[in-house]
Design a protein around this motif. Structure first.
Motif, PDB file in Angstrom:
ATOM      1  N   GLU A 544       0.685  -1.272   0.053  1.00  0.00           N
ATOM      2  CA  GLU A 544       0.001  -0.095  -0.022  1.00  0.00           C
ATOM      3  C   GLU A 544       0.789   1.329   0.065  1.00  0.00           C
ATOM      4  O   GLU A 544       0.403   2.251   0.381  1.00  0.00           O
ATOM      5  N   ILE A 545       2.057   0.971  -0.383  1.00  0.00           N
ATOM      6  CA  ILE A 545       2.942   2.549  -0.736  1.00  0.00           C
ATOM      7  C   ILE A 545       2.443   3.110  -1.853  1.00  0.00           C
ATOM      8  O   ILE A 545       2.496   4.544  -2.147  1.00  0.00           O
ATOM      9  N   LEU A 546       1.956   2.292  -2.937  1.00  0.00           N
ATOM     10  CA  LEU A 546       1.225   2.873  -3.978  1.00  0.00           C
ATOM     11  C   LEU A 546      -0.269   2.376  -4.250  1.00  0.00           C
ATOM     12  O   LEU A 546      -0.509   1.370  -3.785  1.00  0.00           O
ATOM     13  N   VAL A 547      -1.117   3.172  -5.195  1.00  0.00           N
ATOM     14  CA  VAL A 547      -2.061   2.714  -5.574  1.00  0.00           C
ATOM     15  C   VAL A 547      -2.513   3.340  -6.926  1.00  0.00           C
ATOM     16  O   VAL A 547      -1.746   4.071  -7.353  1.00  0.00           O
ATOM     17  N   ARG A 548      -3.256   2.472  -7.787  1.00  0.00           N
ATOM     18  CA  ARG A 548      -3.689   2.814  -9.143  1.00  0.00           C
ATOM     19  C   ARG A 548      -4.481   4.163  -8.996  1.00  0.00           C
ATOM     20  O   ARG A 548      -5.436   4.227  -8.335  1.00  0.00           O
ATOM     21  N   VAL A 549      -4.006   5.253  -9.825  1.00  0.00           N
ATOM     22  CA  VAL A 549      -4.784   6.440  -9.953  1.00  0.00           C
ATOM     23  C   VAL A 549      -5.342   6.727 -11.549  1.00  0.00           C
ATOM     24  O   VAL A 549      -5.620   7.778 -11.639  1.00  0.00           O
ATOM     25  N   SER A 550      -5.077   5.795 -12.272  1.00  0.00           N
ATOM     26  CA  SER A 550      -5.617   5.850 -13.623  1.00  0.00           C
ATOM     27  C   SER A 550      -6.728   4.708 -13.803  1.00  0.00           C
ATOM     28  O   SER A 550      -6.980   3.878 -13.195  1.00  0.00           O
ATOM     29  N   GLU A 551      -7.502   5.336 -14.889  1.00  0.00           N
ATOM     30  CA  GLU A 551      -8.726   4.264 -15.226  1.00  0.00           C
ATOM     31  C   GLU A 551      -8.293   3.191 -15.703  1.00  0.00           C
ATOM     32  O   GLU A 551      -8.848   1.968 -15.687  1.00  0.00           O
ATOM     33  N   GLN A 552      -6.993   3.185 -16.551  1.00  0.00           N
ATOM     34  CA  GLN A 552      -6.478   1.888 -17.301  1.00  0.00           C
ATOM     35  C   GLN A 552      -6.289   0.993 -16.263  1.00  0.00           C
ATOM     36  O   GLN A 552      -5.714   1.418 -15.094  1.00  0.00           O
ATOM     37  N   THR A 553      -6.239  -0.290 -16.506  1.00  0.00           N
ATOM     38  CA  THR A 553      -6.048  -1.387 -15.483  1.00  0.00           C
ATOM     39  C   THR A 553      -4.740  -2.349 -16.314  1.00  0.00           C
ATOM     40  O   THR A 553      -4.226  -2.959 -15.279  1.00  0.00           O
ATOM     41  N   ARG A 554      -4.425  -1.903 -17.455  1.00  0.00           N
ATOM     42  CA  ARG A 554      -3.460  -2.913 -17.932  1.00  0.00           C
ATOM     43  C   ARG A 554      -2.651  -2.142 -18.856  1.00  0.00           C
ATOM     44  O   ARG A 554      -3.086  -1.129 -19.434  1.00  0.00           O
ATOM     45  N   GLY A 555      -1.394  -2.411 -19.109  1.00  0.00           N
ATOM     46  CA  GLY A 555      -0.312  -1.921 -19.939  1.00  0.00           C
ATOM     47  C   GLY A 555       0.198  -0.816 -19.368  1.00  0.00           C
ATOM     48  O   GLY A 555       0.160  -0.421 -18.243  1.00  0.00           O
ATOM     49  N   THR A 556       0.952  -0.148 -20.483  1.00  0.00           N
ATOM     50  CA  THR A 556       2.082   1.028 -20.130  1.00  0.00           C
ATOM     51  C   THR A 556       1.282   2.248 -19.524  1.00  0.00           C
ATOM     52  O   THR A 556       2.064   3.136 -18.739  1.00  0.00           O
ATOM     53  N   ALA A 557       0.011   2.288 -20.023  1.00  0.00           N
ATOM     54  CA  ALA A 557      -0.588   3.672 -19.405  1.00  0.00           C
ATOM     55  C   ALA A 557      -1.189   3.475 -18.135  1.00  0.00           C
ATOM     56  O   ALA A 557      -1.394   4.679 -17.834  1.00  0.00           O
ATOM     57  N   VAL A 558      -1.386   2.504 -17.429  1.00  0.00           N
ATOM     58  CA  VAL A 558      -1.575   2.473 -16.167  1.00  0.00           C
ATOM     59  C   VAL A 558      -0.652   3.513 -15.055  1.00  0.00           C
ATOM     60  O   VAL A 558       0.433   3.188 -15.248  1.00  0.00           O
ATOM     61  N   LYS A 559      -1.257   4.359 -14.390  1.00  0.00           N
ATOM     62  CA  LYS A 559      -0.410   5.153 -13.521  1.00  0.00           C
ATOM     63  C   LYS A 559      -0.510   4.843 -12.033  1.00  0.00           C
ATOM     64  O   LYS A 559      -1.849   4.686 -11.625  1.00  0.00           O
ATOM     65  N   TYR A 560       0.191   5.049 -11.369  1.00  0.00           N
ATOM     66  CA  TYR A 560       0.231   5.016  -9.958  1.00  0.00           C
ATOM     67  C   TYR A 560       0.591   6.156  -9.260  1.00  0.00           C
ATOM     68  O   TYR A 560       1.403   6.720  -9.413  1.00  0.00           O
ATOM     69  N   GLY A 561      -0.131   6.395  -8.103  1.00  0.00           N
ATOM     70  CA  GLY A 561       0.265   7.573  -7.216  1.00  0.00           C
ATOM     71  C   GLY A 561       0.580   7.030  -5.633  1.00  0.00           C
ATOM     72  O   GLY A 561       0.462   5.913  -5.361  1.00  0.00           O
ATOM     73  N   PRO A 562       0.490   7.879  -4.465  1.00  0.00           N
ATOM     74  CA  PRO A 562       0.923   7.611  -3.298  1.00  0.00           C
ATOM     75  C   PRO A 562      -0.285   6.591  -2.639  1.00  0.00           C
ATOM     76  O   PRO A 562      -1.426   7.092  -3.006  1.00  0.00           O
ATOM     77  N   GLY A 563       0.138   5.671  -1.925  1.00  0.00           N
ATOM     78  CA  GLY A 563      -0.984   4.965  -1.297  1.00  0.00           C
ATOM     79  C   GLY A 563      -1.180   5.419   0.252  1.00  0.00           C
ATOM     80  O   GLY A 563      -0.347   6.067   0.824  1.00  0.00           O
ATOM     81  N   PRO A 564      -1.863   4.622   0.931  1.00  0.00           N
ATOM     82  CA  PRO A 564      -2.149   4.860   2.258  1.00  0.00           C
ATOM     83  C   PRO A 564      -0.805   4.953   3.207  1.00  0.00           C
ATOM     84  O   PRO A 564      -0.826   5.441   4.210  1.00  0.00           O
ATOM     85  N   LYS A 565       0.119   4.039   2.994  1.00  0.00           N
ATOM     86  CA  LYS A 565       1.127   3.946   3.509  1.00  0.00           C
ATOM     87  C   LYS A 565       2.506   4.654   2.966  1.00  0.00           C
ATOM     88  O   LYS A 565       3.524   4.485   3.272  1.00  0.00           O
ATOM     89  N   PHE A 566       2.178   5.517   2.113  1.00  0.00           N
ATOM     90  CA  PHE A 566       3.251   6.236   1.687  1.00  0.00           C
ATOM     91  C   PHE A 566       3.862   7.242   2.652  1.00  0.00           C
ATOM     92  O   PHE A 566       2.815   7.867   3.369  1.00  0.00           O
TER      93      PHE A 566
END
Length: 585
Positions: A544-566
């Protein structure tokens, strides 16, 4: 650079003393109180090298101490020393003596060739060089060296046995082996009459007796002559009790296929998928490498010694031990590049004709290549024992390094089959850079030849290496793996490994700067491939250091941002950068 010059440089630069630099081909001496004692001392050192592979003796250097004080010098005339060595040795040994100057001191370098006979001084027994020591030769060692240097081939001599004593099962196996050889002319021998077959293989002498090789390969032993020629032991662990033991005597032509079958039945296979989707099967120990080790042990082992070839097999190691040392002139430090030199040429010729051993002396290369290509370390070859010396080949087992095996399978075919290339690759999995001087003793070549190999791997089809930026203009640059090779090898490159905390910190710093991260960025940050990046992201998401922040769920377009334990306290969050792709790519 000659070995003695490199050593003298290290002494002068206070790096090492003479005693630490002595080796199987280099010795240092200082003058004794009396000149005649010095002459005897140098003659004994020369004999020691002549009975081995030759070497260099430097007179005028202290064993201990470094710097200019270690260069004591000598005033003995070069020609006088050469003459005294000649007269003090039996048979008379001819050497080259050269004057050199170091730190204002006059030294003498005695170049001793490998002899053509067995030498000794008039006051001492024959000795030979083993590592940095001169050891007295046993009668068996003296006799063996005498035969090798006089070209006396025990395997070609008469055994006193005739054609009627050949074992029928062994004769059938001999024909079976011949029928499998790819050479049509050799295949035809499988259907020839027995006498013609034996004559063609030179196993039958003109006096109608079998050679010793013929007896060994085809005859049952007679009464008290029965002894073990091969012993195999298997252990569940390298230090455990043997859970399977089997022994074989003559005829050897029947024993070799049996022992290979016994080994094969206890070897597992690991499937590995290549980048192209092809699956390769990796054996615990490549059977082709084991076959070559066994064939070499039987071809080069000294059957006049009353000891068998032994194979000790466990999941951790597989050892092949043969009676007797390496053939004169062949050492662990030159075995890859020394021309083929069988102890018994006649026996070796028959082995190769039957397809039991590699042609052209490539057996040792085959062992190295097949072990490295299977994702394991190269075998080690050593001489073991004190009074009784044997040759030992050690294969290290355990799980294969699938990343190395997968990467090597993608190299151009000619590089996959090049022992130098494979050794360079394995070394660079442990070292960040190498030079020609550093790799030369490993691939057993001269420095200039090593440089040519490194340059080929940097500029040729493989594109494996590159010179580091700061050394590219040098005659001998520092070479490192190219980026694509680093990525493909991944965790197999040990110095690339980072702790979890180091990896987390690098990802977190990027999030602070850009607000988001994706798989392509992870690959660039850590020089890893898409699969390693996927595993790293899964780990960061799971913690939970990162979480997914984009609508895409597969491929290189998926983006991640800070999670609850960042770690918010450590890093101040910043707003996502909309144009991250432009900044990064």
């Amino acid at each position: 650079m000659d070995q003695y010059l490199a050593a003298l440089e290290q002494i002068e630069q206070n790096k090492k003393n003479a005693a630490a630099l002595e080796s199987e081909r280099l010795d240092f001496k200082q003058e004794k109180k009396e000149k005649k004692e010095t002459f005897q001392d140098i003659a004994e050192a020369a004999v020691c090298f002549a009975n081995a592979s030759g070497g260099e003796v430097v007179l005028g250097v202290a064993d201990r101490g470094t710097g200019v004080e270690a260069f004591l010098g000598t005033d003995i005339p070069a020609e006088l020393l050469k003459e005294r060595i000649y007269t003090l040795t039996e048979p008379n040994l001819l050497v080259e003596v050269r004057e050199v100057t170091r730190a204002s001191s006059r030294l003498l370098v005695i170049f001793v060739p490998a002899g053509v006979d067995v030498y000794q001084t008039k006051k001492t027994s024959p000795t030979h060089r083993l590592k940095d020591m001169c050891l007295v030769m046993t009668p068996a060692e003296t006799s063996r060296l005498h035969d090798e240097r006089r070209g006396i081939d025990w395997s070609a001599q008469s055994s006193g046995r005739d054609i009627g004593e050949i074992d029928r099962a062994a004769a059938f196996k001999l024909r079976d082996l011949l029928s499998r050889v790819t050479n049509p002319a050799v295949q035809e021998l499988a259907t020839a009459d027995t006498e013609s077959l034996l004559v063609a293989l030179r196993l039958l002498r003109t006096d109608d007796t079998l050679t010793n090789a013929g007896e060994l390969l085809l005859c049952q032993p007679i009464g008290s002559q029965a002894r073990n020629l091969l012993v195999y032991q298997h252990r569940a662990t390298s230090g455990g009790e043997a859970d399977f033991v089997r022994r074989w005597g003559a005829p050897v032509v029947s024993a070799i296929p049996d022992v290979m079958e016994v080994i094969a039945n206890r070897i597992g296979i690991t499937p590995v998928s290549t980048a192209s989707g092809q699956q390769i099967q990796i054996e615990d120990y490549p059977l082709s490498a084991i076959r070559e080790a066994l064939a070499n042990a039987l071809m080069h082992g000294d059957f006049r010694e009353d000891r068998p070839v032994s194979v000790e097999h466990s999941p951790e190691t597989l050892l092949v031990r043969s009676p007797g040392p390496l053939v004169s002139g062949v050492m662990p430090s030159n075995i890859l590049t020394h021309p083929s030199k069988p102890r018994f040429p006649h026996l070796a010729e028959v082995f190769r004709t039957l397809g039991l051993a590699e042609q052209l002396g490539q057996g040792v290369d085959r062992m190295f290549r097949d072990m490295i290509r299977s994702g394991r370390s190269a075998p080690t070859i050593s001489e073991v024992g004190d009074q009784v010396r044997d040759t030992l080949v050690t294969f290290t087992g355990g799980p294969p390094n699938s990343r190395v095996a997968r990467f090597l399978s993608t190299l151009p075919t000619h590089e996959q089959n090049d022992t130098d290339t494979l050794l360079v690759t394995t070394v660079l999995c442990d070292r960040k850079t190498i030079t020609a001087a550093g790799i030369a003793p490993i691939i057993q070549r001269q420095i200039e030849a090593s440089e040519a190999i490194l340059r080929r791997l940097a500029t040729g089809e493989a594109h494996l290496l590159e010179p580091s930026a700061g050394t590219a203009g040098r005659r001998h640059p520092n070479y490192r793996l190219q980026r694509d090779a680093l990525i493909a090898l991944g965790p197999a490159v040990r110095y690339q490994k980072r702790s979890v905390s180091e990896s987390d910190a690098k990802v977190q710093e990027h999030i602070v700067d850009y607000g988001i991260i994706n798989s392509r960025t992870i690959q660039r940050l850590f020089d890893i491939d898409v699969y390693q990046a996927r595993d790293m992201l899964r780990d960061l998401l799971g913690r939970e250091i990162l979480v997914r922040v984009s609508e895409q769920t597969r491929g290189t377009a998926v983006k991640y941002g800070p999670g609850p334990k960042f770690p918010i306290k450590k890093y101040a969050r910043s707003a996502p950068v909309e144009d991250e792709g432009t900044l990064l790519f």
